[in-house]
Design a protein around this motif. Structure first.
Motif, PDB file in Angstrom:
ATOM      1  N   ARG A 112       0.830  -1.202   0.000  1.00  0.00           N
ATOM      2  CA  ARG A 112       0.000   0.000   0.000  1.00  0.00           C
ATOM      3  C   ARG A 112       0.867   1.255   0.000  1.00  0.00           C
ATOM      4  NH1 ARG A 112      -5.149   1.312   0.575  1.00  0.00           N
ATOM      5  NH2 ARG A 112      -5.682   3.350   1.453  1.00  0.00           N
ATOM      6  N   GLN A 113       1.919   1.245   0.809  1.00  0.00           N
ATOM      7  CA  GLN A 113       2.823   2.385   0.822  1.00  0.00           C
ATOM      8  C   GLN A 113       3.443   2.576  -0.555  1.00  0.00           C
ATOM      9  OE1 GLN A 113       6.444   1.875   3.011  1.00  0.00           O
ATOM     10  NE2 GLN A 113       6.877   4.058   3.144  1.00  0.00           N
ATOM     11  N   ALA A 114       3.833   1.462  -1.181  1.00  0.00           N
ATOM     12  CA  ALA A 114       4.427   1.539  -2.513  1.00  0.00           C
ATOM     13  C   ALA A 114       3.439   2.121  -3.508  1.00  0.00           C
ATOM     14  CB  ALA A 114       4.876   0.141  -2.961  1.00  0.00           C
ATOM     15  N   LEU A 115       2.170   1.715  -3.407  1.00  0.00           N
ATOM     16  CA  LEU A 115       1.166   2.214  -4.338  1.00  0.00           C
ATOM     17  C   LEU A 115       0.980   3.720  -4.185  1.00  0.00           C
ATOM     18  CD1 LEU A 115      -1.012   1.726  -6.466  1.00  0.00           C
ATOM     19  CD2 LEU A 115      -2.600   1.177  -4.609  1.00  0.00           C
TER      20      LEU A 115
ATOM     21  N   PHE B  97      10.527  -3.236  -5.468  1.00  0.00           N
ATOM     22  CA  PHE B  97      10.948  -4.210  -4.459  1.00  0.00           C
ATOM     23  C   PHE B  97      10.740  -3.669  -3.051  1.00  0.00           C
ATOM     24  CE2 PHE B  97      13.708  -4.906  -8.186  1.00  0.00           C
ATOM     25  CZ  PHE B  97      13.393  -6.224  -8.470  1.00  0.00           C
ATOM     26  N   ASP B  98      10.385  -4.577  -2.133  1.00  0.00           N
ATOM     27  CA  ASP B  98      10.297  -4.197  -0.719  1.00  0.00           C
ATOM     28  C   ASP B  98      11.654  -4.395  -0.049  1.00  0.00           C
ATOM     29  OD1 ASP B  98      10.583  -6.932  -0.205  1.00  0.00           O
ATOM     30  OD2 ASP B  98       8.478  -7.237   0.301  1.00  0.00           O
ATOM     31  N   GLY B  99      11.689  -4.232   1.279  1.00  0.00           N
ATOM     32  CA  GLY B  99      12.953  -4.312   1.999  1.00  0.00           C
ATOM     33  C   GLY B  99      13.583  -5.685   2.002  1.00  0.00           C
ATOM     34  N   ALA B 100      12.775  -6.723   1.724  1.00  0.00           N
ATOM     35  CA  ALA B 100      13.296  -8.095   1.675  1.00  0.00           C
ATOM     36  C   ALA B 100      13.694  -8.497   0.261  1.00  0.00           C
ATOM     37  CB  ALA B 100      12.246  -9.068   2.218  1.00  0.00           C
ATOM     38  N   GLY B 101      13.605  -7.570  -0.685  1.00  0.00           N
ATOM     39  CA  GLY B 101      13.971  -7.886  -2.060  1.00  0.00           C
ATOM     40  C   GLY B 101      12.888  -8.604  -2.829  1.00  0.00           C
ATOM     41  N   ARG B 102      11.640  -8.562  -2.341  1.00  0.00           N
ATOM     42  CA  ARG B 102      10.520  -9.191  -3.041  1.00  0.00           C
ATOM     43  C   ARG B 102       9.793  -8.155  -3.884  1.00  0.00           C
ATOM     44  NH1 ARG B 102       9.549 -11.494   2.512  1.00  0.00           N
ATOM     45  NH2 ARG B 102       8.455  -9.513   2.789  1.00  0.00           N
ATOM     46  N   VAL B 103       9.216  -8.603  -4.979  1.00  0.00           N
ATOM     47  CA  VAL B 103       8.419  -7.701  -5.813  1.00  0.00           C
ATOM     48  C   VAL B 103       7.089  -7.461  -5.103  1.00  0.00           C
ATOM     49  CG1 VAL B 103       7.334  -7.334  -8.052  1.00  0.00           C
ATOM     50  CG2 VAL B 103       9.498  -8.588  -7.917  1.00  0.00           C
ATOM     51  N   CYS B 104       6.885  -6.234  -4.633  1.00  0.00           N
ATOM     52  CA  CYS B 104       5.633  -5.911  -3.935  1.00  0.00           C
ATOM     53  C   CYS B 104       4.656  -5.192  -4.847  1.00  0.00           C
ATOM     54  CB  CYS B 104       5.916  -5.070  -2.693  1.00  0.00           C
ATOM     55  SG  CYS B 104       6.678  -3.463  -3.011  1.00  0.00           S
ATOM     56  N   LEU B 105       5.137  -4.715  -5.998  1.00  0.00           N
ATOM     57  CA  LEU B 105       4.295  -3.947  -6.914  1.00  0.00           C
ATOM     58  C   LEU B 105       4.945  -3.992  -8.293  1.00  0.00           C
ATOM     59  CD1 LEU B 105       1.773  -1.925  -6.524  1.00  0.00           C
ATOM     60  CD2 LEU B 105       3.481  -0.112  -6.782  1.00  0.00           C
ATOM     61  N   ALA B 106       4.132  -3.990  -9.327  1.00  0.00           N
ATOM     62  CA  ALA B 106       4.643  -3.840 -10.686  1.00  0.00           C
ATOM     63  C   ALA B 106       4.000  -2.617 -11.309  1.00  0.00           C
ATOM     64  CB  ALA B 106       4.335  -5.077 -11.533  1.00  0.00           C
ATOM     65  N   VAL B 107       4.779  -1.854 -12.042  1.00  0.00           N
ATOM     66  CA  VAL B 107       4.253  -0.720 -12.815  1.00  0.00           C
ATOM     67  C   VAL B 107       4.388  -1.080 -14.288  1.00  0.00           C
ATOM     68  CG1 VAL B 107       4.437   1.728 -13.344  1.00  0.00           C
ATOM     69  CG2 VAL B 107       4.866   0.927 -11.008  1.00  0.00           C
ATOM     70  N   THR B 108       3.283  -0.961 -15.006  1.00  0.00           N
ATOM     71  CA  THR B 108       3.235  -1.390 -16.403  1.00  0.00           C
ATOM     72  C   THR B 108       2.785  -0.238 -17.286  1.00  0.00           C
ATOM     73  OG1 THR B 108       2.676  -3.643 -15.725  1.00  0.00           O
ATOM     74  CG2 THR B 108       2.194  -3.046 -17.997  1.00  0.00           C
TER      75      THR B 108
ATOM     76  N   THR C  28      10.546   2.976 -11.259  1.00  0.00           N
ATOM     77  CA  THR C  28      10.367   1.897 -10.280  1.00  0.00           C
ATOM     78  C   THR C  28      11.551   1.829  -9.310  1.00  0.00           C
ATOM     79  OG1 THR C  28      11.248   0.293 -11.887  1.00  0.00           O
ATOM     80  CG2 THR C  28       8.852   0.522 -11.734  1.00  0.00           C
ATOM     81  N   THR C  29      12.742   2.195  -9.772  1.00  0.00           N
ATOM     82  CA  THR C  29      13.901   2.257  -8.871  1.00  0.00           C
ATOM     83  C   THR C  29      13.704   3.354  -7.834  1.00  0.00           C
ATOM     84  OG1 THR C  29      15.406   1.411 -10.572  1.00  0.00           O
ATOM     85  CG2 THR C  29      16.393   2.645  -8.746  1.00  0.00           C
ATOM     86  N   ALA C  30      13.164   4.487  -8.274  1.00  0.00           N
ATOM     87  CA  ALA C  30      12.899   5.589  -7.344  1.00  0.00           C
ATOM     88  C   ALA C  30      11.849   5.194  -6.309  1.00  0.00           C
ATOM     89  CB  ALA C  30      12.444   6.828  -8.115  1.00  0.00           C
ATOM     90  N   ILE C  31      10.795   4.498  -6.742  1.00  0.00           N
ATOM     91  CA  ILE C  31       9.751   4.050  -5.804  1.00  0.00           C
ATOM     92  C   ILE C  31      10.340   3.062  -4.807  1.00  0.00           C
ATOM     93  CG2 ILE C  31       7.506   2.912  -5.588  1.00  0.00           C
ATOM     94  CD1 ILE C  31       7.032   3.787  -8.566  1.00  0.00           C
ATOM     95  N   THR C  32      11.146   2.121  -5.317  1.00  0.00           N
ATOM     96  CA  THR C  32      11.805   1.155  -4.438  1.00  0.00           C
ATOM     97  C   THR C  32      12.621   1.866  -3.365  1.00  0.00           C
ATOM     98  OG1 THR C  32      11.911  -0.558  -6.162  1.00  0.00           O
ATOM     99  CG2 THR C  32      13.509  -0.713  -4.369  1.00  0.00           C
ATOM    100  N   ARG C  33      13.369   2.857  -3.761  1.00  0.00           N
ATOM    101  CA  ARG C  33      14.196   3.608  -2.818  1.00  0.00           C
ATOM    102  C   ARG C  33      13.328   4.358  -1.805  1.00  0.00           C
ATOM    103  NH1 ARG C  33      16.967   5.859  -6.381  1.00  0.00           N
ATOM    104  NH2 ARG C  33      15.768   7.799  -6.557  1.00  0.00           N
TER     105      ARG C  33
ATOM    106  N   GLY D  95      13.052  -0.096  -0.033  1.00  0.00           N
ATOM    107  CA  GLY D  95      13.248  -1.405  -0.626  1.00  0.00           C
ATOM    108  C   GLY D  95      14.591  -1.546  -1.310  1.00  0.00           C
ATOM    109  N   ARG D  96      14.852  -2.735  -1.806  1.00  0.00           N
ATOM    110  CA  ARG D  96      16.115  -2.988  -2.509  1.00  0.00           C
ATOM    111  C   ARG D  96      15.971  -4.233  -3.370  1.00  0.00           C
ATOM    112  NH1 ARG D  96      19.956  -3.447   2.514  1.00  0.00           N
ATOM    113  NH2 ARG D  96      18.619  -1.719   3.123  1.00  0.00           N
ATOM    114  N   PRO D  97      16.662  -4.284  -4.490  1.00  0.00           N
ATOM    115  CA  PRO D  97      16.594  -5.483  -5.346  1.00  0.00           C
ATOM    116  C   PRO D  97      17.079  -6.714  -4.604  1.00  0.00           C
ATOM    117  CG  PRO D  97      17.627  -3.645  -6.518  1.00  0.00           C
ATOM    118  CD  PRO D  97      17.519  -3.246  -5.079  1.00  0.00           C
TER     119      PRO D  97
END
Length: 304
Positions: free
Chosen positions: A82-85, A252-263, A287-292, A296-298
């Motif tokens: 939700r935060q990522a969204l 990516f979230d803090g555990a390196g999992r894909v929490c969201l995709a932007v298409t 998407t890198t900026a959102i991850t940061r 999150g991290r890859p």
């Protein structure tokens, strides 16, 4: 094997059905008919869920829709997604404005990909996935933006959804495609006449209200568009231009999992291989900026 709990199954079916028709109210008779239960059972369930705030009942027309208590449930379940969204929406609007395409955010829910938000208007019609609440089966070759960064067990579980059972050659093609997508940082899919049949199937799935037979039929259509028939664009060279269906990249979230995709979808014209790459790079920069922004991290940096 656990014994089925009919009451729980009916409640899940009801909430799922209403979530697939956001904002649309339904009366008791129609819900009972659509969910194949008797009216007495449906009435008792609707009354209980309304008392809990999970549903809202309009006292005038006696219809039901999702209630405010589910917001808290959704927030708790969504977590970092939700935060990522929320952080993704400004980036999605900028992508849409700059590139003239539609930007779609989605996540995995169970065996499906769930559309969470859409920003902008597509210059050309988008066949599926263009409305929040829409679901798409997470079935090969769909969902590579989520699968490519997953662990081996998740990848193999995704591949096992292929039917009929694929031979080693076809599995090797899928695995090579996944490696390429991970190295490139984004997935690319083509649009053609066969894509239109896929889009029709997914619209049928969205209207199927979880019907098992509809799901099975739609997954057969999806798998007919295998990675080996150029639905997924793995090699960006060799053809003068492409009509794209989508370009997708992970958050990516803090555990390196894909929490969201932007298409990105709804491309206004064909693109040369040289033009596809800037779209992909602009998307992955977002998407890198959102991850940061969400901390999150890859996967290769997770836990470092």
């Amino acid at each position: 094997m656990p014994r089925p709990a009919p009451g729980v199954e009916r409640t899940v079916a009801l909430i799922t059905f209403l979530s697939q028709h956001p904002g649309r109210p339904f009366g008791l008779s129609e819900l009972a008919r659509r969910l194949e239960m008797n009216k007495a059972t449906a009435h008792a369930m609707l009354a209980t869920l309304s008392d809990a705030g999970w549903l809202l009942r309009d006292p005038e027309d006696k219809t039901y829709r999702l209630g405010p208590a589910l917001v808290a449930v959704g927030d708790a379940a969504a977590g970092s997604g939700r935060q990522a969204l929320e952080l993704a929406r400004p980036h999605m609007r900028r992508l849409s404005d700059e590139l003239g395409v539609q930007a779609v955010a989605s996540s995995v829910m169970g065996e499906d990909i769930l559309v969470l938000a859409v920003e902008g208007h597509a210059a050309t019609p988008v066949g599926f996935g263009s409305r929040p609440g829409n679901r798409v089966p997470l079935s090969p070759p769909l969902g590579t933006v989520f699968i490519a960064w997953s662990d081996t067990e998740t990848v193999e579980r995704w591949l096992r959804r292929l039917s009929p059972r694929p031979d080693d050659h076809r599995l090797a093609i899928y695995r090579d495609a996944i490696k390429t997508i991970r190295l490139r940082g984004y997935t690319v899919a083509l649009d053609d006449d066969r894509h239109h049949s896929l889009a029709r199937a997914l619209r049928t799935f969205a209207a199927g209200d979880g019907d098992a037979e509809v799901r099975a039929a739609v997954e057969r259509v999806i798998q007919a568009r295998g990675v080996d028939d150029d639905y997924l664009l793995v090699d960006l060279g060799g053809i003068e231009s492409y009509q794209l269906s989508l370009i997708g990249a992970p958050v990516f979230d803090g555990a390196g999992r894909v929490c969201l995709a932007v298409t990105l979808a709804g491309f206004p014209h064909r693109l040369s291989p040289q033009q596809v790459v800037p779209y992909g790079r602009r998307l992955t920069a977002a998407t890198t900026a959102i991850t940061r922004e969400i901390g999150g991290r890859p996967p290769n940096q997770a836990g470092s």
